[in-house]
Write a protein that holds these residues in place. Structure first.
Motif, mmCIF file in Angstrom:
data_model
loop_
_atom_site.group_PDB
_atom_site.id
_atom_site.type_symbol
_atom_site.label_atom_id
_atom_site.label_comp_id
_atom_site.label_asym_id
_atom_site.label_seq_id
_atom_site.Cartn_x
_atom_site.Cartn_y
_atom_site.Cartn_z
ATOM 1 N N UNK A 50 -7.810 -7.939 -11.646
ATOM 2 C CA UNK A 50 -9.272 -8.020 -11.524
ATOM 3 C C UNK A 50 -9.832 -9.095 -12.451
ATOM 4 N N UNK A 51 -9.268 -9.181 -13.639
ATOM 5 C CA UNK A 51 -9.723 -10.202 -14.587
ATOM 6 C C UNK A 51 -9.421 -11.602 -14.059
ATOM 7 N N UNK A 52 -8.269 -11.763 -13.388
ATOM 8 C CA UNK A 52 -7.870 -13.074 -12.867
ATOM 9 C C UNK A 52 -8.466 -13.364 -11.499
ATOM 10 N N UNK A 53 -9.023 -12.351 -10.848
ATOM 11 C CA UNK A 53 -9.622 -12.539 -9.534
ATOM 12 C C UNK A 53 -8.616 -12.700 -8.417
ATOM 13 N N UNK A 54 -7.455 -12.005 -8.543
ATOM 14 C CA UNK A 54 -6.427 -12.084 -7.504
ATOM 15 C C UNK A 54 -6.084 -10.680 -7.009
ATOM 16 N N UNK A 55 -5.382 -10.633 -5.888
ATOM 17 C CA UNK A 55 -4.994 -9.355 -5.302
ATOM 18 C C UNK A 55 -3.546 -9.008 -5.573
ATOM 19 N N UNK A 56 -3.273 -7.704 -5.619
ATOM 20 C CA UNK A 56 -1.907 -7.189 -5.759
ATOM 21 C C UNK A 56 -1.750 -6.031 -4.791
ATOM 22 N N UNK A 57 -0.668 -6.030 -4.039
ATOM 23 C CA UNK A 57 -0.301 -4.881 -3.218
ATOM 24 C C UNK A 57 1.048 -4.380 -3.701
ATOM 25 N N UNK A 58 1.128 -3.102 -4.003
ATOM 26 C CA UNK A 58 2.374 -2.494 -4.469
ATOM 27 C C UNK A 58 2.672 -1.266 -3.623
ATOM 28 N N UNK A 59 3.906 -1.152 -3.198
ATOM 29 C CA UNK A 59 4.316 0.011 -2.413
ATOM 30 C C UNK A 59 5.713 0.423 -2.831
ATOM 31 N N UNK A 60 5.926 1.712 -2.938
ATOM 32 C CA UNK A 60 7.263 2.195 -3.235
ATOM 33 C C UNK A 60 8.217 1.995 -2.078
ATOM 34 N N UNK A 61 7.665 1.771 -0.897
ATOM 35 C CA UNK A 61 8.498 1.606 0.291
ATOM 36 C C UNK A 61 7.687 0.822 1.328
ATOM 37 N N UNK A 62 8.212 -0.310 1.774
ATOM 38 C CA UNK A 62 7.504 -1.146 2.741
ATOM 39 C C UNK A 62 7.910 -0.880 4.177
ATOM 40 N N UNK A 63 8.642 0.181 4.402
ATOM 41 C CA UNK A 63 8.947 0.589 5.771
ATOM 42 C C UNK A 63 7.687 1.147 6.431
ATOM 43 N N UNK A 64 7.443 0.742 7.663
ATOM 44 C CA UNK A 64 6.268 1.231 8.391
ATOM 45 C C UNK A 64 6.357 2.738 8.589
ATOM 46 N N UNK A 65 7.546 3.256 8.907
ATOM 47 C CA UNK A 65 7.667 4.701 9.131
ATOM 48 C C UNK A 65 7.516 5.480 7.826
ATOM 49 N N UNK A 66 7.944 4.906 6.706
ATOM 50 C CA UNK A 66 7.714 5.560 5.414
ATOM 51 C C UNK A 66 6.227 5.585 5.082
ATOM 52 N N UNK A 67 5.524 4.518 5.450
ATOM 53 C CA UNK A 67 4.072 4.488 5.244
ATOM 54 C C UNK A 67 3.379 5.565 6.074
ATOM 55 N N UNK A 68 3.881 5.782 7.274
ATOM 56 C CA UNK A 68 3.319 6.845 8.113
ATOM 57 C C UNK A 68 3.580 8.215 7.494
ATOM 58 N N UNK A 69 4.781 8.419 6.921
ATOM 59 C CA UNK A 69 5.064 9.680 6.224
ATOM 60 C C UNK A 69 4.025 9.913 5.133
ATOM 61 N N UNK A 70 3.741 8.872 4.358
ATOM 62 C CA UNK A 70 2.764 9.018 3.290
ATOM 63 C C UNK A 70 1.370 9.332 3.839
ATOM 64 N N UNK A 127 1.209 30.767 3.192
ATOM 65 C CA UNK A 127 1.648 32.112 3.567
ATOM 66 C C UNK A 127 2.216 32.164 4.990
ATOM 67 N N UNK A 128 3.484 32.558 5.103
ATOM 68 C CA UNK A 128 4.175 32.747 6.384
ATOM 69 C C UNK A 128 4.377 31.473 7.184
ATOM 70 N N UNK A 129 4.289 30.299 6.558
ATOM 71 C CA UNK A 129 4.574 29.061 7.281
ATOM 72 C C UNK A 129 4.934 27.935 6.320
ATOM 73 N N UNK A 130 5.696 26.964 6.832
ATOM 74 C CA UNK A 130 6.110 25.804 6.043
ATOM 75 C C UNK A 130 5.966 24.547 6.892
ATOM 76 N N UNK A 131 5.756 23.426 6.208
ATOM 77 C CA UNK A 131 5.701 22.122 6.859
ATOM 78 C C UNK A 131 6.564 21.154 6.074
ATOM 79 N N UNK A 132 7.427 20.441 6.790
ATOM 80 C CA UNK A 132 8.276 19.437 6.158
ATOM 81 C C UNK A 132 8.022 18.079 6.817
ATOM 82 N N UNK A 133 7.762 17.059 6.009
ATOM 83 C CA UNK A 133 7.588 15.700 6.498
ATOM 84 C C UNK A 133 8.627 14.848 5.781
ATOM 85 N N UNK A 134 9.514 14.212 6.521
ATOM 86 C CA UNK A 134 10.657 13.536 5.902
ATOM 87 C C UNK A 134 10.869 12.149 6.492
ATOM 88 N N UNK A 135 11.219 11.230 5.613
ATOM 89 C CA UNK A 135 11.594 9.879 6.038
ATOM 90 C C UNK A 135 13.028 9.610 5.601
#
Length: 265
Positions: A114-134, A222-230
């Motif tokens: 922000x001080x330098x006036x530039x952009x940064x994009x950081x991702x732990x995973x650049x896979x499109x399907x991993x992004x969908x999981x997130x 209660x009485x249910x689970x959800x799993x999202x996996x990449x």
């Protein structure tokens, strides 16, 4: 408009794939490449392709001396923060592909950008399907209170949790409701068995032979689970398209944006 790119970690697992993809893209130019072990070699030959007429730099300073628009970093967890701050100071937008940074590190990078006036994009995973999981996990966390993350990788992976799991846990912590499970501090027995607390989310890292890269988000009600996996495959190909999407978008902003899912719309 053509975008010129400096690639740090050009001979690494993802870097090799990016060299080929950048040179094949009509709107991108590989202006500089850094890989200490391949310094002085032609980057095309060093990455298993045809000669490109571009010599691999052996240091960050040498790579940044060549003008470019965007710096991509796929080096090592111990080096990426310093690389990002140096690139920002040189007026470059940055795409961070290396995992291992903490929330505090990202805050420092955001302030510098922000001080330098530039952009940064950081991702732990650049896979499109991993992004969908997130994306799906963040939506679920607004409706289901209890969530934990399991991170799987090979026995050789040095950082825990993975960048994917760390980023996911930190972002879940920002949107989730209060857990109904007993607080870790109130448990009897080795509290480490409940994993590490990242933000407000428990993360468990499995490191065993036979595993590649996987990340699983578990929700319980209660009485249910959800799993999202990449589950990732054995090649670096899934990460190329997301990285190049970030390269094409990073100059639209000032400051840090985390997560490839934020670019999907």
């Amino acid at each position: 408009m053509n975008i010129s790119v400096t690639l740090l970690g050009a001979t690494g697992w993802v870097g090799k794939e990016l060299v080929a993809a950048i040179t094949a893209a009509p709107d991108l130019t590989l202006a500089a490449a850094m890989a200490r072990q391949a310094a002085g070699q032609d980057v095309g030959l060093a990455t298993g392709g045809a000669a490109l007429g571009l010599t691999v730099a052996g240091s960050l300073e040498e790579a940044l001396a060549i003008p470019s628009d965007v710096v991509i970093d796929y080096t090592a967890p111990t080096a990426v923060k310093g690389h990002a701050l140096a690139a920002i100071a040189a007026g470059r937008a940055v795409v961070v592909g290396t995992s291992g940074l903490t929330g505090e590190d990202y805050t420092e990078i955001d302030e510098a950008a922000r001080k330098a006036g530039v952009g940064v994009i950081a991702a732990g995973n650049y896979s499109i399907t991993a992004a969908l999981m997130q994306r799906f996990a963040l939506l679920a966390a607004r409706h289901v209170a209890d969530v934990e993350v399991i991170d799987y990788a090979s026995a050789k992976k040095p950082d825990v949790p993975s960048g994917t799991a760390r980023e996911l846990a930190e972002r879940l912590s920002q949107v989730r409701m209060e857990a109904t499970s007993r607080p870790v501090g109130e448990l009897i027995g080795p509290q480490e068995s409940r994993g590490a607390t990242v933000g407000r989310t428990q993360v468990h890292s499995v490191r065993l032979p036979g595993f590649v890269l996987s990340c699983e988000v578990l929700f319980g009600a209660p009485d249910e689970r959800l799993s999202i996996r990449h589950d990732a495959g054995s090649s670096a190909a899934p990460y190329v398209a997301g990285t190049l999407l970030a390269v094409r978008r990073v100059r639209e902003q000032i400051g840090l944006r985390r997560g490839l899912d934020t670019l999907l719309d």
